[in-house]
Design a protein around this motif. Structure first.
Motif, PDB file in Angstrom:
ATOM      1  N   ALA A  73       0.570  -0.872  -0.146  1.00  0.00           N
ATOM      2  CA  ALA A  73      -0.346  -0.019  -0.193  1.00  0.00           C
ATOM      3  C   ALA A  73       0.922   1.439   0.052  1.00  0.00           C
ATOM      4  N   SER A  74       1.964   1.549  -0.109  1.00  0.00           N
ATOM      5  CA  SER A  74       2.924   2.488   0.779  1.00  0.00           C
ATOM      6  C   SER A  74       3.416   2.822  -0.766  1.00  0.00           C
ATOM      7  N   VAL A  75       3.533   2.320  -2.089  1.00  0.00           N
ATOM      8  CA  VAL A  75       3.806   1.697  -3.497  1.00  0.00           C
ATOM      9  C   VAL A  75       3.372   3.083  -3.743  1.00  0.00           C
ATOM     10  N   GLU A  76       4.359   4.279  -4.351  1.00  0.00           N
ATOM     11  CA  GLU A  76       3.911   5.396  -4.821  1.00  0.00           C
ATOM     12  C   GLU A  76       2.973   4.350  -6.180  1.00  0.00           C
ATOM     13  N   ILE A  77       1.723   5.247  -6.940  1.00  0.00           N
ATOM     14  CA  ILE A  77       0.986   4.300  -8.134  1.00  0.00           C
ATOM     15  C   ILE A  77       1.240   6.613  -8.766  1.00  0.00           C
ATOM     16  N   THR A  78       2.400   5.610  -9.954  1.00  0.00           N
ATOM     17  CA  THR A  78       3.114   6.982 -11.226  1.00  0.00           C
ATOM     18  C   THR A  78       1.186   6.538 -12.405  1.00  0.00           C
ATOM     19  N   ASP A  79       2.012   7.869 -13.759  1.00  0.00           N
ATOM     20  CA  ASP A  79       1.585   7.519 -14.670  1.00  0.00           C
ATOM     21  C   ASP A  79       2.793   6.156 -15.644  1.00  0.00           C
ATOM     22  N   ASP A  80       3.165   5.839 -14.836  1.00  0.00           N
ATOM     23  CA  ASP A  80       4.443   4.831 -15.644  1.00  0.00           C
ATOM     24  C   ASP A  80       3.848   2.974 -15.189  1.00  0.00           C
ATOM     25  N   PRO A  81       2.714   2.598 -15.677  1.00  0.00           N
ATOM     26  CA  PRO A  81       2.315   1.450 -15.259  1.00  0.00           C
ATOM     27  C   PRO A  81       3.402   0.445 -14.752  1.00  0.00           C
ATOM     28  N   VAL A  82       4.466  -0.146 -15.810  1.00  0.00           N
ATOM     29  CA  VAL A  82       5.375  -0.755 -16.074  1.00  0.00           C
ATOM     30  C   VAL A  82       6.472  -0.778 -14.291  1.00  0.00           C
ATOM     31  N   ARG A  83       6.357   0.591 -14.692  1.00  0.00           N
ATOM     32  CA  ARG A  83       7.235   1.630 -13.334  1.00  0.00           C
ATOM     33  C   ARG A  83       6.231   0.662 -11.879  1.00  0.00           C
ATOM     34  N   ASP A  84       5.582   0.925 -12.123  1.00  0.00           N
ATOM     35  CA  ASP A  84       4.409   0.825 -10.698  1.00  0.00           C
ATOM     36  C   ASP A  84       5.052  -0.673 -10.330  1.00  0.00           C
ATOM     37  N   LEU A  85       4.555  -1.890 -11.774  1.00  0.00           N
ATOM     38  CA  LEU A  85       4.166  -3.395 -11.096  1.00  0.00           C
ATOM     39  C   LEU A  85       5.444  -3.789 -10.835  1.00  0.00           C
ATOM     40  N   SER A  86       6.658  -2.887 -11.589  1.00  0.00           N
ATOM     41  CA  SER A  86       8.408  -3.244 -11.238  1.00  0.00           C
ATOM     42  C   SER A  86       8.253  -3.185  -9.696  1.00  0.00           C
ATOM     43  N   ALA A  87       7.347  -1.697  -9.068  1.00  0.00           N
ATOM     44  CA  ALA A  87       7.964  -1.277  -7.310  1.00  0.00           C
ATOM     45  C   ALA A  87       7.216  -1.686  -6.957  1.00  0.00           C
ATOM     46  N   LEU A  88       5.801  -2.673  -7.437  1.00  0.00           N
ATOM     47  CA  LEU A  88       5.468  -3.620  -5.998  1.00  0.00           C
ATOM     48  C   LEU A  88       6.454  -5.040  -6.022  1.00  0.00           C
ATOM     49  N   GLY A  89       6.679  -5.595  -6.839  1.00  0.00           N
ATOM     50  CA  GLY A  89       7.523  -6.691  -6.697  1.00  0.00           C
ATOM     51  C   GLY A  89       8.828  -6.722  -5.893  1.00  0.00           C
ATOM     52  N   VAL A  90       9.186  -4.940  -5.975  1.00  0.00           N
ATOM     53  CA  VAL A  90      10.718  -4.514  -4.846  1.00  0.00           C
ATOM     54  C   VAL A  90       9.830  -4.892  -3.906  1.00  0.00           C
ATOM     55  N   ALA A  91       8.450  -4.411  -3.541  1.00  0.00           N
ATOM     56  CA  ALA A  91       7.867  -4.251  -2.332  1.00  0.00           C
ATOM     57  C   ALA A  91       7.841  -5.464  -1.303  1.00  0.00           C
ATOM     58  N   TYR A  92       7.414  -6.148  -2.588  1.00  0.00           N
ATOM     59  CA  TYR A  92       6.791  -7.346  -2.146  1.00  0.00           C
ATOM     60  C   TYR A  92       8.790  -8.615  -1.780  1.00  0.00           C
ATOM     61  N   THR A  93       9.311  -8.276  -2.385  1.00  0.00           N
ATOM     62  CA  THR A  93      10.577  -8.751  -1.831  1.00  0.00           C
ATOM     63  C   THR A  93      11.828  -8.466  -0.472  1.00  0.00           C
ATOM     64  N   GLU A  94      11.770  -6.663  -1.016  1.00  0.00           N
ATOM     65  CA  GLU A  94      11.948  -6.492   0.728  1.00  0.00           C
ATOM     66  C   GLU A  94      11.374  -5.898   1.562  1.00  0.00           C
ATOM     67  N   ASN A  95       9.825  -6.295   1.844  1.00  0.00           N
ATOM     68  CA  ASN A  95       9.304  -6.992   2.928  1.00  0.00           C
ATOM     69  C   ASN A  95       9.968  -8.269   3.469  1.00  0.00           C
ATOM     70  N   ALA A  96       9.880  -9.446   2.172  1.00  0.00           N
ATOM     71  CA  ALA A  96      10.540 -10.439   2.225  1.00  0.00           C
ATOM     72  C   ALA A  96      11.880 -10.546   3.321  1.00  0.00           C
ATOM     73  N   LEU A  97      12.528  -9.741   2.580  1.00  0.00           N
ATOM     74  CA  LEU A  97      13.908  -9.611   3.259  1.00  0.00           C
ATOM     75  C   LEU A  97      14.155  -9.037   5.177  1.00  0.00           C
ATOM     76  N   ALA A  98      13.113  -8.108   5.096  1.00  0.00           N
ATOM     77  CA  ALA A  98      12.701  -7.124   6.387  1.00  0.00           C
ATOM     78  C   ALA A  98      12.399  -8.439   7.095  1.00  0.00           C
ATOM     79  N   ASP A  99      11.563  -9.399   6.743  1.00  0.00           N
ATOM     80  CA  ASP A  99      10.307 -10.368   7.779  1.00  0.00           C
ATOM     81  C   ASP A  99      10.587 -12.134   7.769  1.00  0.00           C
ATOM     82  N   PRO A 100      12.233 -12.028   7.734  1.00  0.00           N
ATOM     83  CA  PRO A 100      11.972 -13.754   7.125  1.00  0.00           C
ATOM     84  C   PRO A 100      10.934 -14.789   7.416  1.00  0.00           C
ATOM     85  N   ASP A 101      11.458 -14.957   8.634  1.00  0.00           N
ATOM     86  CA  ASP A 101      10.908 -15.501   9.888  1.00  0.00           C
ATOM     87  C   ASP A 101       9.678 -15.916   8.998  1.00  0.00           C
TER      88      ASP A 101
END
Length: 202
Positions: free
Chosen positions: A70-98
């Motif tokens: 939900a914290s990912v900024e939505i822009t006028d570039d949907p491919v950038r947003d799709l990439s950023a959402l994936g980054v948020a997903y993986t960084e969340n996993a790295l922050a709380d691996p257990d």
């Protein structure tokens, strides 16, 4: 000594149970509270017993992921947003691996199953906008693009949390996979690389 606030006790027990599972330690009513300064009654007070604790551990994992998405900024570039959402997903996993590993243990039901759909729904939405913007082909199914993007991220994170590959290698491969997936969906290669890099940069 001041008493720990109830919310803090609840979070502490959730994170402790997830960490014990991550270390492959046996988790029981007594072991989860050992050395914490709270009694076994706390597990009943906050979770109505061990089954409730397992549900809460999964729920917390998905809740934190949902918050990060939900914290990912939505822009006028949907491919950038799709990439950023994936980054948020993986960084969340790295922050709380257990917590991340426990999220996908379907043996414990979720009290609020809808929270598990938030991340995937956001991916579908961004892929749909990319199709509507002409970045992806008109015949592309946004749900299939989202599934492939999610599956690639999940696979990489399982390798990282399992100690097979380092996080930096996973980040680099994630960007390569993003470009391959999005170009296959119809995006221009060079434009796609710029959008993926922008998504990584945040």
């Amino acid at each position: 000594m001041p008493r720990t606030a109830p919310a803090a006790v609840r979070t502490m027990l959730i994170e402790r149970a997830a960490a014990m599972l991550g270390r492959r330690e046996p988790v029981s009513l007594r072991s989860v509270v050992a050395g914490t300064g709270v009694s076994t009654m706390a597990v009943y007070t906050h979770f109505d017993g061990m089954p409730g604790l397992w549900r809460a551990v999964r729920q917390e994992g998905f809740a934190r992921l949902s918050s990060r998405i939900a914290s990912v900024e939505i822009t006028d570039d949907p491919v950038r947003d799709l990439s950023a959402l994936g980054v948020a997903y993986t960084e969340n996993a790295l922050a709380d691996p257990d917590l991340y590993r426990v999220m996908f243990d379907a043996a414990a039901d979720l009290d609020d199953p809808a929270v598990a759909d938030d991340a995937f729904g956001a991916l579908i939405g961004a892929a749909r906008r990319a199709r509507e913007a002409g970045r992806f082909r008109a015949d592309v199914d946004p749900a299939r693009v989202a599934l492939r993007w999610w599956a690639s991220g999940h696979g990489l994170m399982m390798l990282v949390t399992g100690g097979v590959i380092p996080a930096d290698a996973a980040r680099a491969e994630s960007d390569v996979l993003a470009v391959a997936l999005f170009v296959d969906a119809g995006d221009d290669p060079e434009r796609c690389r710029r959008s993926v890099a922008a998504g990584r940069a945040g």
